[in-house]
Design an enzyme around this catalytic site. Structure first.
Site, PDB file in Angstrom:
ATOM      1  CD  GLU A   1      -2.756  -0.934   2.553  1.00  0.00           C
ATOM      2  OE1 GLU A   1      -3.982  -0.815   2.455  1.00  0.00           O
ATOM      3  OE2 GLU A   1      -2.156  -0.935   3.642  1.00  0.00           O
TER       4      GLU A   1
ATOM      5  CG  ASP B   1      -8.396 -13.077   5.961  1.00  0.00           C
ATOM      6  OD1 ASP B   1      -9.038 -13.276   7.012  1.00  0.00           O
ATOM      7  OD2 ASP B   1      -7.463 -12.255   5.874  1.00  0.00           O
TER       8      ASP B   1
END
Length: 241
Positions: A13, A205
Protein backbone atom coordinates in the site's frame (compact mmCIF):
# COMPACT_ATOMS: atom_id res chain seq x y z
CA UNK A 1 -5.08 23.60 6.05
CA UNK A 2 -2.90 21.19 8.01
CA UNK A 3 -1.60 17.97 6.50
CA UNK A 4 -3.76 14.90 6.04
CA UNK A 5 -2.09 11.73 7.28
CA UNK A 6 -2.49 8.53 5.28
CA UNK A 7 -1.41 5.49 7.27
CA UNK A 8 -0.96 2.20 5.43
CA UNK A 9 -0.70 -1.15 7.14
CA UNK A 10 1.18 -2.89 4.31
CA UNK A 11 4.38 -2.14 2.37
CA UNK A 12 2.51 -2.70 -0.91
CA UNK A 13 0.00 0.00 0.00
CA UNK A 14 2.76 2.40 0.93
CA UNK A 15 4.56 1.82 -2.39
CA UNK A 16 1.38 2.45 -4.37
CA UNK A 17 0.77 5.72 -2.56
CA UNK A 18 4.38 6.90 -2.87
CA UNK A 19 4.41 6.14 -6.60
CA UNK A 20 1.48 8.55 -6.98
CA UNK A 21 3.16 11.37 -5.03
CA UNK A 22 5.18 13.75 -7.23
CA UNK A 23 7.30 15.33 -4.50
CA UNK A 24 7.58 12.97 -1.53
CA UNK A 25 10.50 13.41 0.85
CA UNK A 26 11.30 11.18 3.83
CA UNK A 27 11.48 12.41 7.41
CA UNK A 28 12.86 9.92 9.94
CA UNK A 29 11.31 9.70 13.40
CA UNK A 30 11.62 6.82 15.89
CA UNK A 31 12.94 4.50 13.21
CA UNK A 32 10.03 5.25 10.87
CA UNK A 33 10.04 6.98 7.49
CA UNK A 34 7.28 9.58 7.21
CA UNK A 35 6.85 10.71 3.60
CA UNK A 36 5.82 14.35 3.29
CA UNK A 37 4.48 15.74 0.02
CA UNK A 38 1.30 15.98 -2.04
CA UNK A 39 -1.28 13.50 -3.28
CA UNK A 40 -4.29 14.41 -5.42
CA UNK A 41 -3.48 18.06 -4.83
CA UNK A 42 -3.58 17.77 -1.03
CA UNK A 43 -0.72 18.21 1.42
CA UNK A 44 -0.17 14.80 3.02
CA UNK A 45 2.17 12.72 5.12
CA UNK A 46 2.20 9.00 4.35
CA UNK A 47 3.59 6.37 6.69
CA UNK A 48 3.63 2.64 7.33
CA UNK A 49 1.92 1.86 10.63
CA UNK A 50 3.77 -1.40 11.24
CA UNK A 51 1.86 -4.34 12.66
CA UNK A 52 0.01 -4.48 15.97
CA UNK A 53 -1.57 -2.06 18.39
CA UNK A 54 1.58 -0.73 20.05
CA UNK A 55 3.27 0.01 16.72
CA UNK A 56 0.13 1.70 15.39
CA UNK A 57 -0.24 3.81 18.54
CA UNK A 58 3.39 4.94 18.35
CA UNK A 59 2.98 5.90 14.69
CA UNK A 60 -0.23 7.81 15.37
CA UNK A 61 1.29 9.70 18.31
CA UNK A 62 4.28 10.73 16.20
CA UNK A 63 2.02 11.95 13.39
CA UNK A 64 -0.01 14.10 15.75
CA UNK A 65 2.89 15.52 17.73
CA UNK A 66 5.47 16.01 14.97
CA UNK A 67 3.72 16.62 11.65
CA UNK A 68 0.92 19.18 12.15
CA UNK A 69 -1.76 16.71 11.08
CA UNK A 70 -5.44 17.70 10.97
CA UNK A 71 -6.90 14.22 10.36
CA UNK A 72 -5.81 10.63 9.84
CA UNK A 73 -7.00 8.07 7.32
CA UNK A 74 -5.96 4.51 8.11
CA UNK A 75 -6.05 1.88 5.36
CA UNK A 76 -5.24 -1.80 5.21
CA UNK A 77 -6.76 -5.25 5.11
CA UNK A 78 -9.04 -7.12 7.50
CA UNK A 79 -10.66 -10.47 8.01
CA UNK A 80 -14.38 -10.59 7.44
CA UNK A 81 -16.52 -11.63 10.41
CA UNK A 82 -20.16 -10.84 9.73
CA UNK A 83 -22.16 -12.85 7.20
CA UNK A 84 -22.01 -11.24 3.78
CA UNK A 85 -18.69 -9.47 4.41
CA UNK A 86 -16.73 -11.22 1.70
CA UNK A 87 -13.24 -11.21 0.25
CA UNK A 88 -12.85 -8.16 -2.00
CA UNK A 89 -15.41 -6.08 -0.09
CA UNK A 90 -14.52 -2.84 1.67
CA UNK A 91 -15.34 -2.08 5.31
CA UNK A 92 -15.48 1.51 6.56
CA UNK A 93 -15.45 1.63 10.35
CA UNK A 94 -17.93 3.74 12.28
CA UNK A 95 -16.33 2.61 15.55
CA UNK A 96 -13.31 0.61 16.73
CA UNK A 97 -12.98 -1.76 19.70
CA UNK A 98 -10.11 -3.84 21.14
CA UNK A 99 -11.45 -7.39 21.18
CA UNK A 100 -8.55 -8.56 23.38
CA UNK A 101 -8.95 -5.85 26.04
CA UNK A 102 -10.08 -7.52 29.26
CA UNK A 103 -9.44 -5.82 32.62
CA UNK A 104 -12.33 -7.63 34.30
CA UNK A 105 -13.45 -7.81 37.02
CA UNK A 106 -12.14 -4.29 37.62
CA UNK A 107 -13.78 -3.06 34.41
CA UNK A 108 -16.30 -4.56 32.00
CA UNK A 109 -14.79 -6.73 29.29
CA UNK A 110 -13.56 -4.67 26.29
CA UNK A 111 -13.82 -1.37 28.19
CA UNK A 112 -10.57 0.60 28.13
CA UNK A 113 -9.68 1.36 31.75
CA UNK A 114 -10.23 4.97 32.84
CA UNK A 115 -12.01 5.89 29.58
CA UNK A 116 -15.47 4.60 30.47
CA UNK A 117 -15.89 3.19 26.99
CA UNK A 118 -14.99 0.25 24.81
CA UNK A 119 -15.80 1.81 21.44
CA UNK A 120 -14.16 4.83 19.84
CA UNK A 121 -16.21 6.42 17.07
CA UNK A 122 -14.70 7.52 13.79
CA UNK A 123 -15.42 10.93 12.27
CA UNK A 124 -18.80 10.61 10.55
CA UNK A 125 -18.02 13.04 7.72
CA UNK A 126 -14.69 11.40 6.92
CA UNK A 127 -16.22 7.92 7.04
CA UNK A 128 -19.05 8.93 4.71
CA UNK A 129 -16.55 10.41 2.28
CA UNK A 130 -14.43 7.25 2.33
CA UNK A 131 -17.49 5.04 1.82
CA UNK A 132 -18.45 7.04 -1.27
CA UNK A 133 -14.84 7.04 -2.50
CA UNK A 134 -14.77 3.25 -2.07
CA UNK A 135 -17.93 2.80 -4.13
CA UNK A 136 -16.50 4.98 -6.88
CA UNK A 137 -13.20 3.07 -6.78
CA UNK A 138 -14.94 -0.30 -7.05
CA UNK A 139 -16.96 0.92 -10.03
CA UNK A 140 -13.81 2.24 -11.71
CA UNK A 141 -12.06 -1.11 -11.24
CA UNK A 142 -15.01 -3.05 -12.61
CA UNK A 143 -15.85 -4.90 -9.39
CA UNK A 144 -19.66 -4.73 -9.29
CA UNK A 145 -19.90 -7.77 -7.04
CA UNK A 146 -17.87 -6.09 -4.26
CA UNK A 147 -19.77 -4.23 -1.57
CA UNK A 148 -18.99 -1.42 0.87
CA UNK A 149 -19.99 -2.07 4.49
CA UNK A 150 -20.06 0.44 7.35
CA UNK A 151 -19.97 -0.52 11.02
CA UNK A 152 -17.88 -1.87 13.88
CA UNK A 153 -14.30 -3.05 13.27
CA UNK A 154 -12.45 -4.84 16.06
CA UNK A 155 -8.69 -4.98 16.67
CA UNK A 156 -6.35 -7.26 18.58
CA UNK A 157 -2.75 -8.38 18.73
CA UNK A 158 -3.47 -11.68 17.06
CA UNK A 159 -3.99 -12.69 13.44
CA UNK A 160 -7.36 -14.44 13.53
CA UNK A 161 -7.00 -17.52 11.35
CA UNK A 162 -9.05 -20.24 13.02
CA UNK A 163 -12.75 -20.94 12.64
CA UNK A 164 -13.18 -21.42 16.40
CA UNK A 165 -11.75 -17.99 17.17
CA UNK A 166 -13.83 -16.43 14.40
CA UNK A 167 -16.98 -17.98 15.82
CA UNK A 168 -16.11 -16.83 19.34
CA UNK A 169 -15.64 -13.25 18.18
CA UNK A 170 -18.94 -13.29 16.30
CA UNK A 171 -20.73 -14.64 19.36
CA UNK A 172 -19.19 -12.09 21.72
CA UNK A 173 -19.43 -9.11 19.34
CA UNK A 174 -22.30 -9.90 16.98
CA UNK A 175 -22.26 -6.49 15.27
CA UNK A 176 -18.56 -6.66 14.38
CA UNK A 177 -18.01 -6.61 10.62
CA UNK A 178 -14.29 -7.30 10.45
CA UNK A 179 -11.17 -7.92 12.53
CA UNK A 180 -7.65 -6.47 12.18
CA UNK A 181 -4.66 -5.55 14.35
CA UNK A 182 -4.22 -1.75 14.51
CA UNK A 183 -7.32 0.41 14.11
CA UNK A 184 -8.55 0.55 17.70
CA UNK A 185 -5.14 1.66 18.94
CA UNK A 186 -5.05 4.52 16.45
CA UNK A 187 -8.61 5.39 17.46
CA UNK A 188 -7.65 5.73 21.12
CA UNK A 189 -4.68 7.97 20.32
CA UNK A 190 -6.79 10.20 18.07
CA UNK A 191 -9.38 10.43 20.85
CA UNK A 192 -6.65 11.57 23.27
CA UNK A 193 -5.44 14.24 20.84
CA UNK A 194 -8.94 15.31 19.77
CA UNK A 195 -8.15 14.71 16.09
CA UNK A 196 -10.68 13.24 13.62
CA UNK A 197 -9.86 9.94 11.97
CA UNK A 198 -11.32 7.21 9.80
CA UNK A 199 -10.45 3.57 9.12
CA UNK A 200 -11.10 1.75 5.85
CA UNK A 201 -10.19 -1.89 5.27
CA UNK A 202 -10.21 -4.23 2.29
CA UNK A 203 -11.46 -7.70 3.23
CA UNK A 204 -8.62 -10.10 2.39
CA UNK A 205 -10.01 -13.25 4.01
CA UNK A 206 -12.80 -14.59 6.19
CA UNK A 207 -10.67 -14.78 9.38
CA UNK A 208 -11.00 -18.56 9.43
CA UNK A 209 -8.88 -21.64 8.73
CA UNK A 210 -8.12 -20.41 5.20
CA UNK A 211 -7.11 -16.87 6.19
CA UNK A 212 -3.43 -17.34 5.35
CA UNK A 213 -4.03 -18.65 1.81
CA UNK A 214 -2.62 -16.28 -0.85
CA UNK A 215 -2.74 -13.35 1.61
CA UNK A 216 0.43 -11.69 0.28
CA UNK A 217 -0.73 -12.08 -3.30
CA UNK A 218 -4.10 -10.52 -2.46
CA UNK A 219 -2.42 -7.53 -0.82
CA UNK A 220 -0.10 -6.97 -3.79
CA UNK A 221 -2.68 -7.47 -6.54
CA UNK A 222 -5.92 -6.19 -4.98
CA UNK A 223 -5.59 -4.32 -1.69
CA UNK A 224 -2.84 -1.96 -2.86
CA UNK A 225 -4.94 -0.92 -5.89
CA UNK A 226 -8.00 -0.47 -3.70
CA UNK A 227 -6.07 1.73 -1.28
CA UNK A 228 -4.64 3.99 -3.96
CA UNK A 229 -7.96 4.35 -5.76
CA UNK A 230 -10.13 5.09 -2.75
CA UNK A 231 -7.60 7.49 -1.19
CA UNK A 232 -7.29 9.45 -4.43
CA UNK A 233 -11.07 9.66 -4.84
CA UNK A 234 -11.45 10.78 -1.23
CA UNK A 235 -8.78 13.48 -1.53
CA UNK A 236 -10.19 14.67 -4.86
CA UNK A 237 -13.48 15.56 -3.17
CA UNK A 238 -11.87 17.66 -0.43
CA UNK A 239 -11.68 21.46 -0.78
CA UNK A 240 -8.54 22.72 -2.45
CA UNK A 241 -5.86 23.67 0.11
Amino acid sequence: MKRIAIVGAMHEELRALLDAMPDERPVLRAGREFWVGHLAGQEVVVVLSRIGKVAAATTAALLLSEFDVSRIVFTGTAGGLAPGVNVGDVVVADALLQHDMDASPLFPRHEVPLYGRARFATDATMSAGLAQASRTMLADLGAPQARVHCGLVVSGDRFVSERAENDALCARLPDALAVEMEGAALAQVCHDFGVPFAVVRTVSDRADDHAHVDFNRFVAEVASRYTLGLVQHYLDKLPAP
